[in-house]
Structures are given as structure tokens and as C-alpha cells.
Design a protein around this motif. Structure first.
Motif, PDB file in Angstrom:
ATOM      1  N   THR A   2       8.396  -3.244   6.538  1.00 50.90           N
ATOM      2  CA  THR A   2       8.843  -3.202   7.923  1.00 50.90           C
ATOM      3  C   THR A   2      10.266  -2.670   8.009  1.00 50.90           C
ATOM      4  O   THR A   2      11.183  -3.203   7.383  1.00 50.90           O
ATOM      5  CB  THR A   2       8.791  -4.595   8.574  1.00 50.90           C
ATOM      6  OG1 THR A   2       7.454  -5.098   8.500  1.00 50.90           O
ATOM      7  CG2 THR A   2       9.227  -4.533  10.029  1.00 50.90           C
ATOM      8  N   LYS A  22       7.125   5.072  10.738  1.00 50.33           N
ATOM      9  CA  LYS A  22       5.872   4.614  11.350  1.00 50.33           C
ATOM     10  C   LYS A  22       4.748   5.638  11.237  1.00 50.33           C
ATOM     11  O   LYS A  22       3.638   5.319  10.793  1.00 50.33           O
ATOM     12  CB  LYS A  22       6.133   4.300  12.827  1.00 50.33           C
ATOM     13  CG  LYS A  22       4.904   3.865  13.623  1.00 50.33           C
ATOM     14  CD  LYS A  22       4.647   2.400  13.496  1.00 50.33           C
ATOM     15  CE  LYS A  22       3.555   1.938  14.455  1.00 50.33           C
ATOM     16  NZ  LYS A  22       3.257   0.505  14.257  1.00 50.33           N
ATOM     17  N   GLN A  27       4.235   2.887   7.864  1.00 47.40           N
ATOM     18  CA  GLN A  27       4.815   1.558   7.718  1.00 47.40           C
ATOM     19  C   GLN A  27       5.062   0.928   9.084  1.00 47.40           C
ATOM     20  O   GLN A  27       5.065   1.608  10.110  1.00 47.40           O
ATOM     21  CB  GLN A  27       6.135   1.648   6.939  1.00 47.40           C
ATOM     22  CG  GLN A  27       6.017   2.342   5.603  1.00 47.40           C
ATOM     23  CD  GLN A  27       5.040   1.676   4.668  1.00 47.40           C
ATOM     24  OE1 GLN A  27       5.192   0.498   4.345  1.00 47.40           O
ATOM     25  NE2 GLN A  27       4.047   2.414   4.196  1.00 47.40           N
ATOM     26  N   GLU A  28       5.295  -0.370   9.088  1.00 45.87           N
ATOM     27  CA  GLU A  28       5.678  -1.032  10.324  1.00 45.87           C
ATOM     28  C   GLU A  28       7.117  -0.631  10.666  1.00 45.87           C
ATOM     29  O   GLU A  28       7.962  -0.506   9.775  1.00 45.87           O
ATOM     30  CB  GLU A  28       5.594  -2.549  10.182  1.00 45.87           C
ATOM     31  CG  GLU A  28       4.177  -3.077  10.100  1.00 45.87           C
ATOM     32  CD  GLU A  28       3.394  -2.788  11.380  1.00 45.87           C
ATOM     33  OE1 GLU A  28       3.966  -2.939  12.480  1.00 45.87           O
ATOM     34  OE2 GLU A  28       2.224  -2.404  11.274  1.00 45.87           O
ATOM     35  N   ARG A  30      10.185  -1.043  14.000  1.00 43.91           N
ATOM     36  CA  ARG A  30      10.527  -1.565  15.331  1.00 43.91           C
ATOM     37  C   ARG A  30      11.967  -1.186  15.653  1.00 43.91           C
ATOM     38  O   ARG A  30      12.811  -1.047  14.768  1.00 43.91           O
ATOM     39  CB  ARG A  30      10.351  -3.080  15.393  1.00 43.91           C
ATOM     40  CG  ARG A  30      11.266  -3.879  14.467  1.00 43.91           C
ATOM     41  CD  ARG A  30      11.017  -5.371  14.611  1.00 43.91           C
ATOM     42  NE  ARG A  30       9.713  -5.735  14.099  1.00 43.91           N
ATOM     43  CZ  ARG A  30       9.506  -6.739  13.254  1.00 43.91           C
ATOM     44  NH1 ARG A  30      10.529  -7.464  12.826  1.00 43.91           N
ATOM     45  NH2 ARG A  30       8.298  -7.020  12.826  1.00 43.91           N
TER      46      ARG A  30
END
Length: 234
Positions: A2, A22, A27-28, A30
Motif C-alpha cells: 500500500t 495503482k 498495488q493499493e 491512496r
């Protein structure tokens, strides 16, 4: 894995970093707003390029005081992976996570082109899929990219193998002409003593897809991080 991508007012490479993590590498990822007080549950923090707070005072000087940066410092000091790109490198220096400072380019011009770099240290979470001495090409886009440190700090960087990238010719020679901004010792990127915080002026996130032209050498940085994190977690 992440990734958390910090967003400051004026950031303009945050979406590039998010896209790479992403959509290119699956991959994660944010976004983390600069007023948040925690980076949350992430494996790596990216402090992206851009013009945080309009580069007022000097690049990174205001962003360093954003609420989230206190937790970025905590995260780094506890061994978390932090990647500062361009303005992100400037912010990490202002925050004290990396030594030295970034100054106006020696020609006083904004430089926007590809730069060739020589890998000086491939024993980091960010570069272990590269070879020492390998030449890679990343885009640059900065007006304040001239790295400077005093003699004692420079000696420490050399002695502790903290210089990760140097500006070089396509054949790997370290020359004045290969240096786009006047950085001392042709330094393009450094790590902290523990090797978990990397700052560099060139943009690996802008060259992760060969389809876009300009090569995909930047993918090596992201793949190194992903593989390192998977190995540690295993």
C-alpha cells in the motif's frame, strides 16, 4: 503493498505517482491530504513533485509544516519507507529527514528534459533491482534542483554510501556537462543513514511505461520497493 501519496496545495505529480503505483503496478494506493494528522496504514509514503504552497519562501519550506508531515517524520523514524520526488525531496530536506538543501539551478533556468543518472548504491529498498554503475534515464522538471551540502555533510554522505544517484553521461561518466543544475558532486538523489528515506530530483514516476516514450527505467524504483516489501513481509 500500500502506497500513500501526500497531496499538498500545488502538488502536480501526485496523480502520476498514484497512477504508477495503482494502475501500472497493481498495488493499493491512496491519497493523503496535507491536513491529515496521520499517514494511516501504508507500507510506503510518496512525497510527490509539484509546487507545494506555490514555492513561497523557498521550495518545501511551507509544506514542511503541514500537519501530515509530523507523522511522515514519525513514520520514517520508525523505519517506514519514504520516497521524496523533486519537490518531495525539497520537503524532506526542509523536514530534516535528509541532509543538505536544494537551491536555484546554477543557470537560473527551469530545466525540463531527460537526465541520465548513474546508480551509485543499489543496496537500498529503492534500487536493489538495479546494478551498481548502471545508467538510467529519468525526466527532470525543476528550477531549484541544485543539491548542496557543506563539506562535513558531503563527507558523511560519501563515507556512509548515502549517494544513490549521480548525474552522468550516457556512458556513465560523471562530468560537469552531464550536471543539469550545478548540484555538488553531481548528486541527483540520496538516502538517509538507515536507507529507508530516498530523495531525488528526477521523476521515476514519469517513466514507468515505455508506451509513453522516454523509456521505463523508473519502473525499477517501484519494482524494487514492491519486491522489498514482499520479502520483508514473508
Amino acid at each position: 503493498m500500500t502506497f500513500g501519496v501526500i497531496v499538498f496545495p500545488g502538488s502536480n505529480c501526485d496523480h502520476d505517482a498514484y497512477h504508477a503505483a495503482k494502475h501500472v503496478f497493481g498495488q493499493e494506493a491512496r491519497f493523503i491530504w496535507h491536513q491529515d494528522e496521520t499517514v494511516g496504514d501504508v507500507d510506503a509514503v510518496i512525497v510527490p513533485g509539484g509546487f507545494s504552497y506555490g514555492d513561497y519562501l523557498r521550495s518545501g519550506a511551507v509544506a514542511r509544516f503541514s500537519p501530515v508531515m509530523q507523522d511522515v517524520v514519525r513514520f520514517a523514524n520508525e523505519g517506514g519507507l519514504v520516497l521524496g520526488i523533486c519537490n518531495g525531496f525539497q520537503i524532506l530536506c526542509e523536514a530534516g529527514l535528509l541532509p543538505g538543501t536544494l537551491m536555484r539551478n546554477d543557470n537560473l533556468r527551469f530545466r525540463c528534459n531527460h537526465a541520465t543518472l548513474r546508480v551509485e548504491n543499489n543496496q537500498t529498498p529503492f534500487t536493489h533491482l538495479m546494478d551498481k554503475g548502471q545508467v538510467v534515464s529519468f525526466p527532470i522538471a525543476h528550477g531549484e534542483g541544485r543539491y548542496f551540502a557543506d563539506g562535513d555533510v558531503l563527507d558523511e554522505l560519501r563515507d556512509n554510501d548515502q549517494i544513490v544517484f549521480r548525474y552522468a553521461t550516457e556512458t556513465g561518466d560523471i562530468t560537469k556537462d552531464a550536471n543539469p543544475n550545478g548540484s555538488i558532486d553531481n548528486i541527483a538523489g540520496i538516502v538517509n543513514r538507515d536507507g529507508n528515506v530516498l530523495g531525488l530530483m528526477p521523476h521515476p514516476e514519469r517513466c514507468v511505461e515505455s508506451l509513453l516514450g522516454g523509456g521505463d527505467d523508473g519502473a525499477l524504483v517501484f519494482r524494487s520497493l514492491i519486491e522489498h516489501t514482499a520479502t520483508v513481509a514473508a
